[in-house]
Design a protein around this motif. Structure first.
Motif, short mmCIF file in Angstrom:
data_model
loop_
_atom_site.label_atom_id
_atom_site.label_comp_id
_atom_site.label_asym_id
_atom_site.label_seq_id
_atom_site.Cartn_x
_atom_site.Cartn_y
_atom_site.Cartn_z
N GLU A 103 0.87 -1.18 0.00
CA GLU A 103 0.00 0.00 0.00
C GLU A 103 0.91 1.24 0.00
O GLU A 103 1.87 1.29 0.74
N HIS B 251 2.73 0.12 3.52
CA HIS B 251 2.51 -1.14 4.22
C HIS B 251 2.85 -2.31 3.31
O HIS B 251 2.24 -2.48 2.27
N GLU C 59 1.63 -7.85 7.73
CA GLU C 59 1.70 -6.51 7.18
C GLU C 59 2.80 -5.75 7.91
O GLU C 59 2.67 -5.44 9.08
MG MG Z 1 -3.04 -2.09 5.33
#
Ligand code: MG
Ligand code: ADP
Length: 737
Positions: A230, A357, A484
């Motif tokens: 991300e 992320h 993550e």
């Molecule tokens: Mg995330």
């Protein structure tokens, strides 16, 4: 990209099926070409490859791409010819080997397809050799001492696993980009891709041993790493950007008074996307789709002017290349829309910064995600082995993992009350924490279920509830079926943190596999395996669960608790980066064939040098801005106030308040001068070696910059608007979208 057509739509929900049942027809007019029609259009892969290559060559190349077989150099000439024709038909005139040097960005050296033969006839040529190897000058890339300036030779080598692509600038110039690895004449890696590929290989090999022990390796040819990143970013008006020297040079503001409204009202996050921004995002996505980047999600982020984009995950190596392309396209398209895209970790003080992320997992080439807990997780011992291997890896190598995300920019996020803390910990969530508790105590008997959420409104359906909440304060969170890694900075070249993560997990899986193989012996039985796995998991949990933390990572209590648990809290990059020189890191990377001692040392030095250079550039930029913009404006304001005081007194009226204002302003100007003198003094200090220099800049330069800024921001918030020589935070963040 428009196509008109009518077709019968299949019912998509209950209401539509009702209409269908009653014999009505639903007609849908498509005005847009489906994305799937142009997805990957500009990459040499899939259909393009199949159509243009003879079947045997396509098969051979597919074997390399899909099954990791060694590249057959015999196919290179044919592939090169097909690639050239395809590139020329799509308007390219040049090709380049596209690689990731240690600068943290990408590099490309263009060569024309055009050649002139002996008779002076121009022909278009691209040989297999030019596809497979390139020989760029390596002397001007950072090498951390591996190469001297006079030792120039370096090689790029085609990475057939990542599709070649056609990159077109917003001005319409198209270049064929061939993803490559980059190494020195000595054979040592000078890039981010080579160790990344080696690390995927290392972790895949160890993961395969676990599958073998559990007998789940049937039909599996290889384990692959998966990654989905991300990306957070800011958009500001380009005209305003150009007037801010700090943004232009450093990518972040070095001064700027906090506006009255930031994100206190939480009204930007997930808010309606402003129309101009949405047009921009749509163009970014279209261009990325064409380049084969599966962009999926877009939304407003927390801070005003902040947004996020996320793709669907892909194989690690391709995902990393696509991430670099994504950052490039985000910036390129922004300019066309009159925006500047800021990818820096902290463009604006006082409001949230940006991260990246990294969603990370391992999967078999048959499509089984190895971090999928499944319904009865407590019985899924293979999953628990993988999970505990990661917990162990993070705990054992917390300092190394911390160092993998250390940079001058990320120092502004880590530890600030908005981003994951600098303490590496693992979030598991209620369901897994419960299973870990059960495992530690003995034999686990149950998996906590989330059930459903009744919203007590008849017309709203029940919502399936997860077995655990989310936690956004954790630097490393298990999120359902993947980890993550949230502490990664927004500008980071993701290859490096991913390389480190793969390597530490490889070591941990190696350890787990070794124990299990030994316990079950040559004649494994399910009972033996069960007992061996449970006892191993228990030991690992006992030793390493201190790294698991589900609470508020931003709280002061956690810092205290983490210290009690003996977890390192390394607050800045200057302290963190030397970890890369440690004996533990050196032996780990060489044991798994990811980086030799010299390659690792070189990386450590390059990162430290980058840290120092970035800080020095920031210091010098601040000095320029203060002397040439802020000080003249402040002195003008001082003169205006002095005039008022003088004129008022000449008129026979006392004006103690204005006199006081003048005195205060003069005082603040003087503080600002002292601050900037200290900044300049800190910049003059000789650099003995990168490590001590980094620490010096951290303890001397940064505080002096902060002091200068404090005085400067006060001045900005008090002097007349028309005297302030650059756009303010409020103008950049809140106006004009
Ligand atoms: Mg995330
Ligand atoms: P969230 O807000 O929950 O983090 P997003 O949809 O913004 O969710 O991002 C999740 C990211 O994780 C996406 O890029 C997604 O493709 C990626 N992802 C999902 N499953 C995996 C997996 N098995 N391996 C790697 N990445 C994954």
């Amino acid at each position: 990209m428009t196509r008109k057509g009518m077709h019968m739509a299949r019912p998509r929900n209950n209401i539509e099926s009702l209409i269908f049942e009653e014999g009505a027809t639903v007609e849908v007019t498509e005005t847009n070409t489906p994305v799937s029609d142009y997805f990957g259009r500009l990459t040499f892969s899939g259909d393009v490859m199949l159509k243009r290559l003879p079947p045997d060559v396509a098969m051979s190349l597919a074997g390399t791409i899909m099954q990791g077989q060694p590249l057959n150099p015999m196919v290179a000439n044919t592939v090169a010819g097909a690639m050239k024709d395809w590139a020329l038909e799509n308007g390219a005139t040049h090709f380049c080997h596209w690689f990731h040097p240690l600068t943290g960005s990408t590099a490309e050296k263009h060569d024309a397809f055009l050649s002139v033969n002996g008779d002076g006839v121009a022909i278009e040529k691209f040989s297999g050799n030019s596809l497979i190897v390139g020989e760029p000058d390596a002397s001007s890339f950072p090498s951390g001492g591996i190469r001297d300036t006079y030792e120039a030779r370096g090689y790029t080598a085609w990475d057939a696993n990542s599709p070649a692509f056609l990159l077109t600038t917003t001005d319409g110039v198209t270049t064929l980009c061939i993803p490559t690895a980059f190494a020195s004449y000595t054979g040592e890696a000078l890039d981010m891709k080579t160790p990344l590929i080696r690390s995927v290989q290392a972790v895949a090999k160890q993961a395969a041993r676990i599958l073998k022990v559990f007998g789940t390796d049937e039909d599996v040819t290889q384990v692959v790493g998966t990654l989905g990143c991300e990306q957070e970013y800011f958009l500001i008006d380009q005209d305003l950007f150009r007037e801010r020297l700090d943004l232009v040079i450093c990518g972040r503001t070095l001064i700027g008074a906090t506006p009255p409204k930031g994100h206190q009202l939480d009204d930007h996050y997930f808010g309606a996307i402003p129309s101009r921004v949405l047009s921009y995002m749509t163009e970014v996505e279209t261009r990325l789709f064409e380049l084969g980047v599966p962009v999926k999600t877009r939304h407003n982020e927390v801070a005003p002017g902040q947004y996020e984009l996320a793709p669907t995950f892909e194989k690690t190596n391709v995902a990393v290349d696509h991430q670099m392309v994504t950052m490039h396209i985000l910036k390129d398209v922004a300019r066309k829309h009159g925006f500047e895209c800021l990818i820096h970790e902290k463009p604006f003080a006082g409001i949230n910064g940006s991260g990246k992320h990294n969603n990370w997992s391992l999967s078999t080439d048959t499509g089984v995600n190895l971090f999928e807990p499944k319904a009865e997780t407590h019985n899924n011992l293979q999953f628990l082995v993988f999970l505990c291997a990661v917990i162990r890896a993070v705990d054992k190598n917390a300092e190394l993992l911390r160092a993998s995300i250390a940079s001058a920019g990320n120092d502004h996020r880590l530890g600030a009350n908005e981003a994951p803390p600098a303490i590496m910990s693992v979030f598991l969530g209620e369901m897994l924490t419960d299973i870990i508790d059960q495992l530690e105590a003995g034999k686990p008997r149950k998996t906590v279920k989330g059930g459903t959420l009744d919203l007590h409104a008849d017309t709203l359906s029940d919502v399936p509830r997860h077995a655990g909440d989310r936690n956004r304060t954790s630097p490393f969170a298990f999120t359902g079926n993947k980890f993550e890694f949230r502490a990664v900075g927004s500008t980071a070249a993701v290859a490096w943190p991913t390389t480190v993560l793969n390597t530490i997990v490889a070591e941990s899986l190696d350890f787990m596999a070794g124990k299990l193989e030994k316990e079950v012996g040559k004649k494994p039985t399910p009972a033996k395996l069960d007992a061996a796995a449970r006892s191993l998991l228990k030991d690992v949990i006992k030793e390493h669960r201190r790294v698991c933390f589900d609470g508020d990572g931003y709280s002061a209590e956690w810092a205290k608790e983490a210290a009690k648990r003996g977890l390192p809290n390394i607050r800045n990059a200057a302290e963190s980066l030397p970890t890369l020189k440690s004996r533990l890191a050196t032996s780990l990377f060489s044991k798994y064939g990811v980086l030799s001692a010299r390659e690792l040392k070189a990386r450590g030095e390059v990162l430290l040098e980058q840290y120092c250079t970035n800080l020095e550039i920031e210091g010098r930029t601040l000095s320029t801005i203060i002397h040439t913009q802020v000080l003249p404006a402040a002195l003008r304001a001082q003169a205006e106030l002095a005039d008022v005081v003088g004129a008022t007194q000449v008129a026979g009226v006392e004006c103690p308040d204005t006199e006081e204002d003048l005195r205060t302003l003069v005082g603040r100007i003087s503080e600002m001068r002292t601050g900037i003198n200290e900044v300049e003094a800190a910049l003059e200090a000789p650099a003995k070696n990168p490590e001590t220099h980094a620490k010096w800049l951290r303890t001397e330069l940064i505080p002096a910059m902060d002091r200068t800024r404090a005085a400067c921001d006060w001045i900005e918030s008090r002097i007349p608007n028309e005297l302030w020589p650059m756009p303010t935070y409020a103008q950049m963040l809140l106006v004009g979208r």
